[in-house]
Enzyme design. Sequence first.
Site, PDB file in Angstrom:
ATOM      1  N   GLY A 236       0.815  -1.208   0.000  1.00 47.72           N
ATOM      2  CA  GLY A 236       0.000   0.000   0.000  1.00 47.72           C
ATOM      3  C   GLY A 236       0.846   1.254   0.000  1.00 47.72           C
ATOM      4  N   HIS A 459      -5.879  35.856 -10.642  1.00 42.89           N
ATOM      5  CA  HIS A 459      -5.587  34.450 -10.965  1.00 42.89           C
ATOM      6  C   HIS A 459      -6.419  33.513 -10.085  1.00 42.89           C
ATOM      7  CE1 HIS A 459      -2.718  31.263 -12.400  1.00 42.89           C
ATOM      8  NE2 HIS A 459      -3.206  30.672 -11.320  1.00 42.89           N
ATOM      9  N   GLU A 460      -6.401  33.749  -8.771  1.00 37.94           N
ATOM     10  CA  GLU A 460      -7.140  32.862  -7.867  1.00 37.94           C
ATOM     11  C   GLU A 460      -8.649  33.042  -8.026  1.00 37.94           C
ATOM     12  OE1 GLU A 460      -5.600  30.578  -6.472  1.00 37.94           O
ATOM     13  OE2 GLU A 460      -3.583  31.357  -6.830  1.00 37.94           O
TER      14      GLU A 460
END
Length: 664
Positions: A236, A459-460
């Site tokens: 895993g 941008h954000e």
Amino acid sequence: MANENKKPEIKKPRFNAYWIYAAIIMIFLGIQFFGGSSWSQPEKTTQAEFENFLRDGDVEKIEIINKKVAKVYLTPDAKQKPVHSANKTKSFFPSAANEPYYQFEFGDLQNFENNINEIKVQNSIDTKVVWNTDSNMWGELFLTLLPFIVIIGIWIFIMRRMSAGAGGGAGGQIFNIGKSKAKLFDEKTEVKTSFKDVAGLEGAKEEVQEIVDFLKNPQKYTALGGKIPKGALLVGPPGTGKTLLAKAVAGEAKVPFFSLSGSDFVEMFVGVGASRVRDLFKQAKEKSPSIIFIDEIDAIGRARGKANFSGSNDERENTLNQLLTEMDGFGTNTNVIVIAATNRADVLDKALMRAGRFDRQIYVDLPDVRERKEIFEVHLRPLKKDNTLDTDFLAKQTPGFSGADIANVCNEAALIAARKEKTSVGRQDFLDAVDRIVGGLEKKNKIITPDEKKAIAVHEAGHATVSWMLEHAAPLVKVTIVPRGQSLGAAWYLPEERLIVRPEQMLDEMCATMGGRAAEKVIFDKISTGALSDLEKVTKQARAMVTIYGLNEELGNLTYYDSSGQNEYGFTKPYSEKTAELIDKEISNLIEAQYQRAIELLKQNKEKLSELAEELLEKEVIFKESLERIFGERPFKKPVPIVKKEEKTEDEVITPEEPVEPKS
């Protein structure tokens, strides 16, 4: 009463090899200082005093040693004189009659002889003059052997240090370098970890619990003709609890438990790895039934090469061959069970993975929302938490987190609460801890110009706007322009946990990722380097769609993914140059199409985009409520997910969802 009359056991000092070395050194030093010399040393005097003694007739004999030291022997009558008896130092050892009484060093030998002869003639004395050469044979022998002793001592010291390695113990001595370094946990060793401390991992726990139950009650299985599996391999991602599961087995099983790492077999000397494997299984067989746990088995279990180009001895392959023989060979230990853990099962040798050696491969996957809740409950026990803290909320806020990540979140939340002088750990502390771990440390003092800050806000805001307008994009949590780590701003999402992903979902995610650069293009008609992480993410997603999942119409239902991992080390690509050009073209077409789609969406909502960017500039951090106020209710409402166990088919290779939008 028997215990009262029993004498207390006196612990005798353990023998140490250094005692022998110290005794040899003391013997040599004793020979050096006392060999060839008397126990009582003569008194020191001067040449002038000696000449006075000689004139008085007190000197019986003069012994000249090595032409530079004179030893004076007195007559019996002279020894009784007060001038001599007063100067003589009393010694613990009795003095012999023929021992020298005085000694001194003189200068020129010829002048010294002339003075003696002149005094003898003047005083009519018949004092004897004896010449002698004094040598210490043992001292010279010691000085001759000293370089060899030093070299041998340094060699022994270096070999002991190298053979001791990191653990020492039985393999710490130079002649025990082939001994196993496994740490033994038996019923006398207290191991506090149990299966109650392992939250989630129900399937994996059932598998290993069956092994523990077989060792405790073997008749339950052998009565029906069953045999215990010889090995279980825990596979895993990192941090999912493989080693913790092995610790629980050590705590639950009432049989000897040997624990070591795959790197403990690796040594610079040829044949040591195979020798340690033999010694490990020998010890395990002597204490059978027993369990051996090998962590990070890929250190020695990597697939063997078909040809040894170097022509040298491959120590790792010899170690693996010995391990294969011990697990399933003529001398198989039927009552020794091997449990191994790795996160790189694709590189293991096929002979090691076959039935009869590792009969079971237990996949320990990343926890789902229900298992994350159980893990939070385990790690929240030692914390002084707020009564209003909801573990369901914390589990939903941490998609894609492993058990180790959740433990880190709990610890970081406690540190943040302590930093704020709080008496308990609250909900906001956990949210800050998630932000700190995923995004990095806040850098509020970073110098950013107003133009750069406005570009970051646009941008954000572009990311937030596009994701709000798309059906399959992840729901927004908050948007920030506070620098964190290496990023200047970030849009935080809560991605949906999916077992399968459809093309339209991947395309919507790509479009939302390109929303940042598209917003710069729409507002400023310019683009910047701030979209590097966005471009990296969409390029990987587009390449996966084309080359791995077969979701491109031009290439069709083809995949160039190799689950065995062997293609990583190949020198040739699994497709032609013409196909490579087609792949590059399709990847570029996918990305450009989503970029243009994002531009169109932002042009339609340019005013709202500008309003959101202005609010972000003012507050620096905005949440979902701000988008609902500006854009209205989101048109796409997700149904409440049904929490149930779902089985994943073997051919569905799904990459884990990222809990946050890549930083800009």
